[in-house]
Design a protein around this motif. Structure first.
Motif, PDB file in Angstrom:
ATOM      1  N   GLY A 254       0.798  -1.221   0.000  1.00 24.97           N
ATOM      2  CA  GLY A 254       0.000   0.000   0.000  1.00 24.97           C
ATOM      3  C   GLY A 254       0.828   1.267   0.000  1.00 24.97           C
ATOM      4  O   GLY A 254       0.545   2.221  -0.726  1.00 24.97           O
ATOM      5  N   GLY A 255       1.884   1.306   0.829  1.00 28.65           N
ATOM      6  CA  GLY A 255       2.712   2.507   0.892  1.00 28.65           C
ATOM      7  C   GLY A 255       3.426   2.778  -0.414  1.00 28.65           C
ATOM      8  O   GLY A 255       3.491   3.923  -0.883  1.00 28.65           O
ATOM      9  N   PHE A 256       3.964   1.730  -1.029  1.00 31.36           N
ATOM     10  CA  PHE A 256       4.657   1.895  -2.307  1.00 31.36           C
ATOM     11  C   PHE A 256       3.681   2.303  -3.403  1.00 31.36           C
ATOM     12  O   PHE A 256       3.998   3.127  -4.270  1.00 31.36           O
ATOM     13  N   GLN A 257       2.481   1.730  -3.364  1.00 28.08           N
ATOM     14  CA  GLN A 257       1.467   2.092  -4.352  1.00 28.08           C
ATOM     15  C   GLN A 257       1.078   3.558  -4.218  1.00 28.08           C
ATOM     16  O   GLN A 257       0.888   4.253  -5.224  1.00 28.08           O
ATOM     17  N   GLU A 258       0.985   4.050  -2.995  1.00 32.67           N
ATOM     18  CA  GLU A 258       0.641   5.455  -2.787  1.00 32.67           C
ATOM     19  C   GLU A 258       1.745   6.369  -3.304  1.00 32.67           C
ATOM     20  O   GLU A 258       1.473   7.418  -3.890  1.00 32.67           O
ATOM     21  N   ARG A 259       2.999   5.965  -3.104  1.00 32.52           N
ATOM     22  CA  ARG A 259       4.105   6.774  -3.620  1.00 32.52           C
ATOM     23  C   ARG A 259       4.109   6.793  -5.147  1.00 32.52           C
ATOM     24  O   ARG A 259       4.387   7.829  -5.768  1.00 32.52           O
ATOM     25  N   LEU A 260       3.812   5.646  -5.754  1.00 34.91           N
ATOM     26  CA  LEU A 260       3.716   5.613  -7.212  1.00 34.91           C
ATOM     27  C   LEU A 260       2.606   6.530  -7.716  1.00 34.91           C
ATOM     28  O   LEU A 260       2.764   7.233  -8.724  1.00 34.91           O
ATOM     29  N   LYS A 261       1.494   6.528  -7.001  1.00 31.62           N
ATOM     30  CA  LYS A 261       0.381   7.390  -7.393  1.00 31.62           C
ATOM     31  C   LYS A 261       0.774   8.864  -7.299  1.00 31.62           C
ATOM     32  O   LYS A 261       0.460   9.663  -8.193  1.00 31.62           O
ATOM     33  N   ASN A 262       1.468   9.231  -6.232  1.00 29.71           N
ATOM     34  CA  ASN A 262       1.896  10.626  -6.082  1.00 29.71           C
ATOM     35  C   ASN A 262       2.901  11.019  -7.161  1.00 29.71           C
ATOM     36  O   ASN A 262       2.864  12.147  -7.679  1.00 29.71           O
ATOM     37  N   MET A 263       3.796  10.099  -7.499  1.00 33.34           N
ATOM     38  CA  MET A 263       4.758  10.385  -8.567  1.00 33.34           C
ATOM     39  C   MET A 263       4.049  10.569  -9.900  1.00 33.34           C
ATOM     40  O   MET A 263       4.413  11.442 -10.702  1.00 33.34           O
ATOM     41  N   LEU A 264       3.022   9.769 -10.140  1.00 39.64           N
ATOM     42  CA  LEU A 264       2.255   9.912 -11.375  1.00 39.64           C
ATOM     43  C   LEU A 264       1.528  11.248 -11.404  1.00 39.64           C
ATOM     44  O   LEU A 264       1.467  11.911 -12.452  1.00 39.64           O
TER      45      LEU A 264
END
Length: 305
Positions: A254-264
């Motif tokens: 979940g944490g990594f997915q949230e960071r990917l979303k913010n980067m996108l």
């Protein structure tokens, strides 16, 4: 999100009908605003015909002795460019010069900031829509839509345990898809609208007006949504978040997915700002400089009879 409960036994027929009506009202109102802006408020400013009119004013009127200040020894061109408040003629050209001076100084930067805020707002809406669709897809399919009390360790008081395929398609087609169309249309139209604003005061007001259009659904929900529907929505809590699954790796944390979303989000924001600068703001800045040069460049104090 309150449309999740339309047609369920937890809502009366009246409440379901009212919620459905508010959904349609919100969709048509937002689309109406978009159409009005696109059809009446996106006319490009400082186009060749307008620049030609400014050139005619400079060559035929601005240095004519009939409009000169003979006492002060100043031509109309000098009075317009100095924004002389005592000038009784050419008020429109004086207003244009005032807007041009302000825009040339800080206009593109302020426009870029306003567009950045606007794109951030629309990106938030787009990702909320993606989260809504992902959550709806995650619910198990059943013969009927069922709700149950949340567990003790769950933040939600009420949870949806299963959902019919028909309800999922209805939510996709009549909730998620219209929201997506409105968000994308507002992102494009709003960016063009802000980039096409010469007055700095109007730029701030237009940005606030666009934010109002995007937040119209929350205003309608807080003002008119049935009380029970709002209570159920609050009790439902956060919709389930579907984790991204990468082939060969499995589900992303979940944490990594949230960071990917913010980067996108950041990447999309930078892309939008770059396109807005290259395609909209820079050309308008060049036209503003050209219009200013037409009116005020060269000698200003000569007159002819």
């Amino acid at each position: 999100d309150a449309c999740l409960f339309i047609g369920l036994p937890t809502l009366s027929k009246w409440d379901s009908a009212l919620a459905g009506f508010l959904l349609l009202l919100n969709i048509f109102t937002q689309i109406g605003f978009v159409l009005v802006v696109r059809s009446h408020m996106l006319e490009d400013i400082l186009q060749p015909d307008q620049l030609t009119n400014l050139l005619r004013f400079r060559t035929n009127v601005a240095h004519d002795v009939k409009y000169a200040d003979l006492v002060g020894g100043r031509s109309m061109a000098r009075q317009v460019c100095s924004q002389d408040e005592s000038l009784q003629w050419a008020n429109s050209q004086t207003g244009v010069i005032s807007d041009l001076n302000d825009y040339i100084s800080v206009g593109p930067v302020l426009g870029l900031l306003a567009i950045g805020c606007w794109l951030s707002t629309t990106l938030r809406e787009l990702f909320n829509i993606m989260g809504f669709v992902s959550a709806i897809r995650r619910y198990p399919i059943g013969e009927s839509t069922l709700m149950a009390a949340g567990e003790e360790d769950d933040s939600a008081d009420v949870v949806i345990t299963q959902m019919t395929q028909f309800r999922k398609w209805v939510l996709f087609l009549f909730v998620a898809l219209p929201r997506l169309v409105v968000a994308v249309s507002l992102a494009i139209t709003g960016t063009r609208y802000l980039a096409n604003t010469l007055s700095l005061a109007d730029l701030i007001l237009n940005a606030v007006a666009l934010a109002f259009i995007l937040d119209l659904d929350e205003l309608v929900e807080s003002a008119f949504m049935p009380r029970r529907a709002r209570f159920l929505l609050d009790a439902l809590g956060t919709l389930p978040i579907a984790r991204v699954e990468i082939p060969g790796i499995g589900h992303v944390r979940g944490g990594f997915q949230e960071r990917l979303k913010n980067m996108l989000k950041v990447a999309l924001l930078l892309l939008g700002l770059s396109l807005a600068w290259l395609c909209l703001l820079q050309p308008l800045y060049d036209r503003a400089r050209l219009a200013h040069n037409i009116l005020c460049s060269g000698r200003q104090d000569f007159i002819y009879t």
